[in-house]
Design a protein around this motif. Structure first.
Motif, PDB file in Angstrom:
ATOM      1  N   LYS A  10     -21.636  46.569  -3.679  1.00  0.00           N
ATOM      2  CA  LYS A  10     -22.916  46.185  -3.474  1.00  0.00           C
ATOM      3  C   LYS A  10     -23.139  45.462  -1.986  1.00  0.00           C
ATOM      4  N   PRO A  27     -17.292  45.349  -7.568  1.00  0.00           N
ATOM      5  CA  PRO A  27     -17.796  44.563  -8.882  1.00  0.00           C
ATOM      6  C   PRO A  27     -16.904  43.706  -9.444  1.00  0.00           C
ATOM      7  N   ASP A  28     -15.569  43.765  -9.163  1.00  0.00           N
ATOM      8  CA  ASP A  28     -14.515  42.897  -9.837  1.00  0.00           C
ATOM      9  C   ASP A  28     -14.239  42.075  -8.812  1.00  0.00           C
ATOM     10  N   LEU A  30     -13.726  38.469  -7.135  1.00  0.00           N
ATOM     11  CA  LEU A  30     -14.108  36.911  -7.362  1.00  0.00           C
ATOM     12  C   LEU A  30     -14.309  36.169  -5.990  1.00  0.00           C
ATOM     13  N   GLY A  49      -6.165  29.589 -11.012  1.00  0.00           N
ATOM     14  CA  GLY A  49      -6.897  30.766 -11.429  1.00  0.00           C
ATOM     15  C   GLY A  49      -7.737  30.838 -12.748  1.00  0.00           C
ATOM     16  N   VAL A  65     -18.324  24.018  -8.071  1.00  0.00           N
ATOM     17  CA  VAL A  65     -17.809  25.114  -9.093  1.00  0.00           C
ATOM     18  C   VAL A  65     -16.624  25.669  -8.612  1.00  0.00           C
ATOM     19  N   ASN A  66     -15.900  26.353  -9.591  1.00  0.00           N
ATOM     20  CA  ASN A  66     -14.538  26.917  -9.527  1.00  0.00           C
ATOM     21  C   ASN A  66     -14.739  28.179  -9.022  1.00  0.00           C
ATOM     22  N   CYS A  68     -12.570  30.344  -8.445  1.00  0.00           N
ATOM     23  CA  CYS A  68     -11.597  31.339  -9.192  1.00  0.00           C
ATOM     24  C   CYS A  68     -12.332  32.076 -10.401  1.00  0.00           C
ATOM     25  N   LEU A  69     -13.297  31.444 -10.890  1.00  0.00           N
ATOM     26  CA  LEU A  69     -13.999  31.972 -12.227  1.00  0.00           C
ATOM     27  C   LEU A  69     -15.150  32.729 -11.703  1.00  0.00           C
ATOM     28  N   LEU A  70     -15.539  32.677 -10.295  1.00  0.00           N
ATOM     29  CA  LEU A  70     -17.024  33.108 -10.152  1.00  0.00           C
ATOM     30  C   LEU A  70     -16.779  34.520  -9.628  1.00  0.00           C
ATOM     31  N   PRO A  71     -17.378  35.533 -10.106  1.00  0.00           N
ATOM     32  CA  PRO A  71     -17.532  36.900  -9.691  1.00  0.00           C
ATOM     33  C   PRO A  71     -18.520  36.805  -8.257  1.00  0.00           C
ATOM     34  N   MET A  73     -20.330  38.381  -6.879  1.00  0.00           N
ATOM     35  CA  MET A  73     -21.824  38.938  -6.936  1.00  0.00           C
ATOM     36  C   MET A  73     -22.891  37.891  -7.154  1.00  0.00           C
ATOM     37  N   LYS A  74     -22.188  36.792  -7.986  1.00  0.00           N
ATOM     38  CA  LYS A  74     -23.076  35.805  -8.420  1.00  0.00           C
ATOM     39  C   LYS A  74     -23.558  34.980  -7.153  1.00  0.00           C
TER      40      LYS A  74
ATOM     41  N   MET B   1      -8.517  42.686 -12.575  1.00  0.00           N
ATOM     42  CA  MET B   1      -9.922  42.711 -13.303  1.00  0.00           C
ATOM     43  C   MET B   1     -10.202  44.328 -13.095  1.00  0.00           C
ATOM     44  N   ILE B   3     -13.342  45.538 -13.655  1.00  0.00           N
ATOM     45  CA  ILE B   3     -14.920  45.914 -13.584  1.00  0.00           C
ATOM     46  C   ILE B   3     -15.395  47.031 -12.736  1.00  0.00           C
ATOM     47  N   TYR B   6     -21.354  45.944 -11.822  1.00  0.00           N
ATOM     48  CA  TYR B   6     -21.896  44.522 -12.179  1.00  0.00           C
ATOM     49  C   TYR B   6     -23.190  44.541 -11.602  1.00  0.00           C
ATOM     50  N   VAL B  36     -14.483  35.393 -17.889  1.00  0.00           N
ATOM     51  CA  VAL B  36     -13.768  35.885 -16.813  1.00  0.00           C
ATOM     52  C   VAL B  36     -12.282  35.513 -16.906  1.00  0.00           C
ATOM     53  N   LYS B  40      -9.567  38.700 -16.859  1.00  0.00           N
ATOM     54  CA  LYS B  40      -8.285  38.910 -16.107  1.00  0.00           C
ATOM     55  C   LYS B  40      -7.172  38.955 -17.027  1.00  0.00           C
ATOM     56  N   GLN B 103     -17.157  21.038 -12.523  1.00  0.00           N
ATOM     57  CA  GLN B 103     -17.074  22.398 -12.086  1.00  0.00           C
ATOM     58  C   GLN B 103     -17.507  23.424 -13.085  1.00  0.00           C
TER      59      GLN B 103
END
Lengths: 171, 295
Positions: A10, A27-28, A30, A49, A65-66, A68-71, A73-74, B1, B3, B6, B36, B40, B103
């Motif tokens: 996207k 899509p995958d 981060l 990570g 925010v972290n 490393c945890l954020l897709p 796309m968000k 990952m 995926i 999405y 997540v 992973k 966070q």
């Protein structure tokens, strides 16, 4: 509809360090990898990570925010601030100056994340007490300073920012 | 990952549409702070994710006469920074403030905290004590169920995020005199899993407790309600600290913590649970006592 028919990649738009940015996202992916490997903003550090160390902290709509945890796309339609966007060009933000002056930058790996966590705090509270500073930095692990200098740096930054009217800077 | 897809729906209808279209191959993701890392590490197989964090209708908090509605995409930060929640449901505000780091709290949702089904989940412990319910869409129907009944076992929720979607958490508004409190004991003050945690909610008439709800974690496979201790608290006078302490002793006897390298041995944790339940009971009783002075 089968999954194979759904477009997976996207194009997203977001505000990165004050500038409208468009990028194709898988899509995958981060956010940390998009920032570091594709947009070459390597100030954001990859530590654990897993969202434990806070080295990858960025501000999403002004909140830490972290990444490393954020897709990735968000972040579509949102505002992202990385350490590179904190001060224009080669200038330093008062928080960065204070970290240098207080000796809060030692190996430096945690500094971008800690500085952004401090920025989010100081944007909300002009004169945070020590408990508020500790709480705001509780998601940023530092293995050099023992945190004493980092806490001092945030106090110093608050003094500096209260002493001078805020200059125009990118949000 | 790994995926492959999405989705970022903007409405509940779009999210449900995507879930139906993917027919069991899609999975709901909210904050993703637990999911997540699991993806992973290949511990959860999710080829397609449906992200509900952008669904505006379920992002807010609503204060209704009967209940507080917490949208499924509302974060811990939203809940613990809301003054009205701190005033009426301090147990929930304190629990949400003790999860992870700033966070994490800025992204992680209370819904995820429940559906992830870990027995130590701070927000879930408070929600169970407060008698909160979860609303979710399952097979085209809006269902509602007490949160404590949505646990199938350790790390297993009865909500299936491949087929069902949570829309809200409803926390009942206390009727008369009431006090609630949350506490935890952990090796350090922040960003740390609890050795034990507990929450109490006391409904009172005058200075007497008419109904008590306690929740404890992680002392069983799911958030645990010590029902003998709860029964023992009925008709207890709020200032009767001996009776509160006796209930805490019962609660710790009912609890069944494991010996854990991370959290300490079972005997130690049982003893800590006694101390902690006593603390939260006294705090909740103090709040109920203050309320009775005001009215």
């Amino acid at each position: 509809m089968s999954m194979s028919q759904i477009p997976t990649r996207k194009k997203i738009e977001f505000i990165l360090n004050g500038r409208p940015t468009r990028i194709d996202i898988e899509p995958d992916e981060l956010l940390i990898d998009v920032l570091r490997d594709r947009l070459l903003l390597t100030g954001t550090k990859k530590g654990c990570g897993e969202g434990e160390c806070g080295a990858c902290t960025i501000l999403l709509n002004g909140k830490p925010v972290n990444s490393c945890l954020l897709p990735a796309m968000k972040v579509a339609g949102q505002a992202v601030l990385t350490i590179e966007g904190l001060a224009p060009d080669e200038a330093l933000d008062p928080i960065q100056e204070s970290f240098l002056e207080a000796g809060a930058v030692q190996c430096g790996f945690c500094s971008p994340g800690a500085i952004l966590a401090a920025k989010a705090l100081l944007d909300e509270q002009k004169n945070p007490d020590e408990a508020a500073i500790k709480s705001a930095l509780s998601g940023n692990i530092c293995r050099c300073t023992g945190y004493v200098q980092i806490i001092e740096a945030v106090k110093l930054a608050a003094e500096k920012m209260n002493a001078q009217p805020p200059a125009s800077k990118p949000s | 990952m790994s995926i492959a897809y999405y989705a970022t729906p903007k409405t509940v209808a779009e999210a449900l549409g995507a879930l139906a279209e993917l027919d069991g191959r899609g999975m709901i993701i909210a904050g993703g702070t637990d999911l997540v890392p699991l993806i992973k590490q290949n511990r959860v197989d999710a080829k397609a994710l449906i992200d509900i964090s952008g669904v505006v209708e379920i992002r807010g908090l609503a204060f209704e006469p009967e209940a507080l509605t917490i949208g499924a995409a509302a974060t811990h930060h939203q809940v613990c920074s809301e003054p009205r929640i701190r005033e009426i449901w301090p147990a929930l505000a304190d629990a949400c403030a003790s999860i992870g780091s700033p966070q994490i709290r800025n992204i992680a949702t209370l819904t995820g905290n429940v559906v992830n089904a870990q027995p130590a989940a701070d927000a879930a412990i408070a929600l169970v004590a407060l008698g909160a319910r979860m609303e979710f869409m399952a097979a085209g129907e809006l269902k509602t169920e007490l949160i404590e009944k949505l646990y199938a076992g350790l790390g297993r929720s009865k909500i299936d995020p491949r087929k069902e979607m949570v829309t809200a958490i409803k926390v009942p508004r206390p009727g008369g005199r009431h006090g609630n409190a949350y506490g935890r004991i952990s090796p350090r003050n922040s960003f740390c899993m609890p050795i034990v945690n507990a929450a109490a909610a006391l409904d009172c008439e005058g200075d007497r407790i008419v109904s008590a709800r306690l929740a404890m974690g992680p002392v069983a496979e799911t958030p645990f309600r010590p029902q003998r201790a709860e029964a023992e608290l009925q008709n207890v006078e709020l200032r009767n600290t001996r009776a509160l302490e006796a209930a805490a002793v019962l609660a710790s006897q009912e609890a069944n913590p494991r010996s854990s390298c991370l959290r300490g041995c079972a005997d130690y944790r049982k003893e800590l649970s006694r101390v902690l339940v006593k603390r939260v009971l006294e705090k909740a009783a103090a709040m109920a006592g203050r309320e009775s002075i005001q009215t």
